[in-house]
Scaffold this active site. Structure first.
Site, PDB file in Angstrom:
ATOM      1  N   LYS A   1       0.821  -1.215   0.000  1.00  0.00           N
ATOM      2  CA  LYS A   1       0.000   0.000   0.000  1.00  0.00           C
ATOM      3  C   LYS A   1       0.860   1.271   0.000  1.00  0.00           C
ATOM      4  O   LYS A   1       2.061   1.225   0.313  1.00  0.00           O
ATOM      5  CB  LYS A   1      -0.932  -0.033   1.220  1.00  0.00           C
TER       6      LYS A   1
ATOM      7  N   ASN B   1      -2.091   0.492   6.679  1.00  0.00           N
ATOM      8  CA  ASN B   1      -1.609  -0.781   7.218  1.00  0.00           C
ATOM      9  C   ASN B   1      -0.755  -1.611   6.258  1.00  0.00           C
ATOM     10  O   ASN B   1      -0.718  -2.833   6.349  1.00  0.00           O
ATOM     11  CB  ASN B   1      -2.769  -1.584   7.818  1.00  0.00           C
TER      12      ASN B   1
ATOM     13  N   HIS C   1      -2.171  -5.330   1.548  1.00  0.00           N
ATOM     14  CA  HIS C   1      -3.485  -5.961   1.328  1.00  0.00           C
ATOM     15  C   HIS C   1      -3.261  -7.420   0.942  1.00  0.00           C
ATOM     16  O   HIS C   1      -2.283  -7.743   0.275  1.00  0.00           O
ATOM     17  CB  HIS C   1      -4.230  -5.255   0.186  1.00  0.00           C
TER      18      HIS C   1
ATOM     19  N   TYR D   1     -12.313  -1.874  -4.031  1.00  0.00           N
ATOM     20  CA  TYR D   1     -12.840  -2.094  -2.670  1.00  0.00           C
ATOM     21  C   TYR D   1     -14.364  -1.978  -2.629  1.00  0.00           C
ATOM     22  O   TYR D   1     -14.919  -1.604  -1.593  1.00  0.00           O
ATOM     23  CB  TYR D   1     -12.206  -1.091  -1.705  1.00  0.00           C
TER      24      TYR D   1
ATOM     25  N   GLU E   1      -9.718  -9.888  -7.721  1.00  0.00           N
ATOM     26  CA  GLU E   1      -8.653  -8.900  -7.510  1.00  0.00           C
ATOM     27  C   GLU E   1      -7.490  -9.097  -8.486  1.00  0.00           C
ATOM     28  O   GLU E   1      -6.914  -8.126  -8.985  1.00  0.00           O
ATOM     29  CB  GLU E   1      -8.190  -8.972  -6.053  1.00  0.00           C
TER      30      GLU E   1
HETATM   31  P1  ATP Z   1      -7.264  -5.583   3.176  1.00  0.00           P
HETATM   32  O1  ATP Z   1      -8.594  -5.885   2.518  1.00  0.00           O
HETATM   33  O2  ATP Z   1      -6.723  -4.225   2.790  1.00  0.00           O
HETATM   34  O3  ATP Z   1      -6.286  -6.687   3.005  1.00  0.00           O
HETATM   35  P2  ATP Z   1      -8.289  -6.484   5.687  1.00  0.00           P
HETATM   36  O4  ATP Z   1      -8.874  -7.588   4.892  1.00  0.00           O
HETATM   37  O5  ATP Z   1      -7.400  -6.842   6.828  1.00  0.00           O
HETATM   38  O6  ATP Z   1      -7.491  -5.473   4.762  1.00  0.00           O
HETATM   39  P3  ATP Z   1     -10.870  -5.193   5.587  1.00  0.00           P
HETATM   40  O7  ATP Z   1     -11.901  -5.426   6.613  1.00  0.00           O
HETATM   41  O8  ATP Z   1     -11.020  -5.884   4.268  1.00  0.00           O
HETATM   42  O9  ATP Z   1      -9.442  -5.535   6.239  1.00  0.00           O
HETATM   43  O10 ATP Z   1     -10.761  -3.623   5.352  1.00  0.00           O
HETATM   44  C1  ATP Z   1     -10.113  -3.117   4.197  1.00  0.00           C
HETATM   45  C2  ATP Z   1      -9.225  -1.969   4.594  1.00  0.00           C
HETATM   46  O11 ATP Z   1     -10.036  -0.897   5.061  1.00  0.00           O
HETATM   47  C3  ATP Z   1      -8.263  -2.262   5.752  1.00  0.00           C
HETATM   48  O12 ATP Z   1      -7.054  -2.807   5.348  1.00  0.00           O
HETATM   49  C4  ATP Z   1      -8.058  -0.889   6.367  1.00  0.00           C
HETATM   50  O13 ATP Z   1      -6.993  -0.197   5.737  1.00  0.00           O
HETATM   51  C5  ATP Z   1      -9.368  -0.190   6.087  1.00  0.00           C
HETATM   52  N1  ATP Z   1     -10.167  -0.221   7.303  1.00  0.00           N
HETATM   53  C6  ATP Z   1     -10.831  -1.266   7.831  1.00  0.00           C
HETATM   54  N2  ATP Z   1     -11.453  -0.937   8.974  1.00  0.00           N
HETATM   55  C7  ATP Z   1     -11.193   0.377   9.166  1.00  0.00           C
HETATM   56  C8  ATP Z   1     -11.542   1.316  10.151  1.00  0.00           C
HETATM   57  N3  ATP Z   1     -12.307   0.977  11.200  1.00  0.00           N
HETATM   58  N4  ATP Z   1     -11.075   2.581  10.031  1.00  0.00           N
HETATM   59  C9  ATP Z   1     -10.296   2.946   8.986  1.00  0.00           C
HETATM   60  N5  ATP Z   1      -9.924   2.090   7.999  1.00  0.00           N
HETATM   61  C10 ATP Z   1     -10.362   0.835   8.094  1.00  0.00           C
HETATM   62 MG    MG Z   2      -9.998  -7.291   3.146  1.00  0.00          MG
END
Ligand code: ATP
Ligand code: MG
Length: 139
Positions: free
Chosen positions: A11, A114, A117, A51, A128
């Site tokens: 990211k 974070n 992904h 997303y 994806e």
């Molecule tokens: P990713 O899909 O990016 O691999 P993930 O599967 O761990 O991450 P998801 O629940 O799919 O988490 O959320 C997608 C992304 O949205 C997260 O990686 C994070 O950057 C963002 N995100 C999720 N929850 C929050 C939140 N409460 N506040 C801000 N950003 C969030």
């Molecule tokens: Mg995710």
């Protein structure tokens, strides 16, 4: 599962901080083959398409703004049990809750920024991979 493919993105926060090579090293050390990788920047609209499952979430605007804020490295990875193993290597979504030794523990700064992904299931991995790569880039 034998020789499975998953999709990952380094990211914008991690690219900006100069962690790309270190994250790729962790991925290779864990036994993943990098099938394909590119560096590019995406528009907010492209981030929204990627997303789309999160479109109704309160953080959708912040997430898509962030994902379009700078260069990223989308990639396709392959190994046995790739989808679950990458999720394990990444650590929890919120780096404060990520296990010691995970990529998010080492390189992520917040739940929004974070570092990495990873696809969460076979159907999302297929969507994806197709969102970023053409078939001829995946030999
Ligand atoms: P990713 O899909 O990016 O691999 P993930 O599967 O761990 O991450 P998801 O629940 O799919 O988490 O959320 C997608 C992304 O949205 C997260 O990686 C994070 O950057 C963002 N995100 C999720 N929850 C929050 C939140 N409460 N506040 C801000 N950003 C969030
Ligand atoms: Mg995710």
């Amino acid at each position: 599962m034998l020789s499975q493919r998953t999709f990952s993105i380094i990211k914008p926060d991690a690219v900006r901080k100069g962690y790309s090579a270190a994250i790729l090293a962790e991925i290779e050390k864990a036994g993943f083959k990098i099938v394909s990788i590119k560096r590019l920047s995406i528009s907010k609209a492209q981030a929204e398409g990627f997303y789309y499952v999160h479109a109704a979430r309160p953080f959708f605007g912040e997430l898509t703004e962030f994902m379009s804020s700078g260069p990223i490295f989308p990639m396709v990875l392959e190994k046995d049990n790739a989808i679950a193993d990458l999720r394990k290597l990444m650590g929890a979504t919120n780096p404060a809750q990520a296990e010691e030794g995970t990529i998010r523990k080492k390189f992520a700064s917040s739940i929004g920024e974070n570092a990495i992904h990873g696809s969460d299931a076979e159907d999302t991995a297929a969507f994806e991979i197709g969102y970023f790569f053409a078939g001829h880039e995946l030999k």
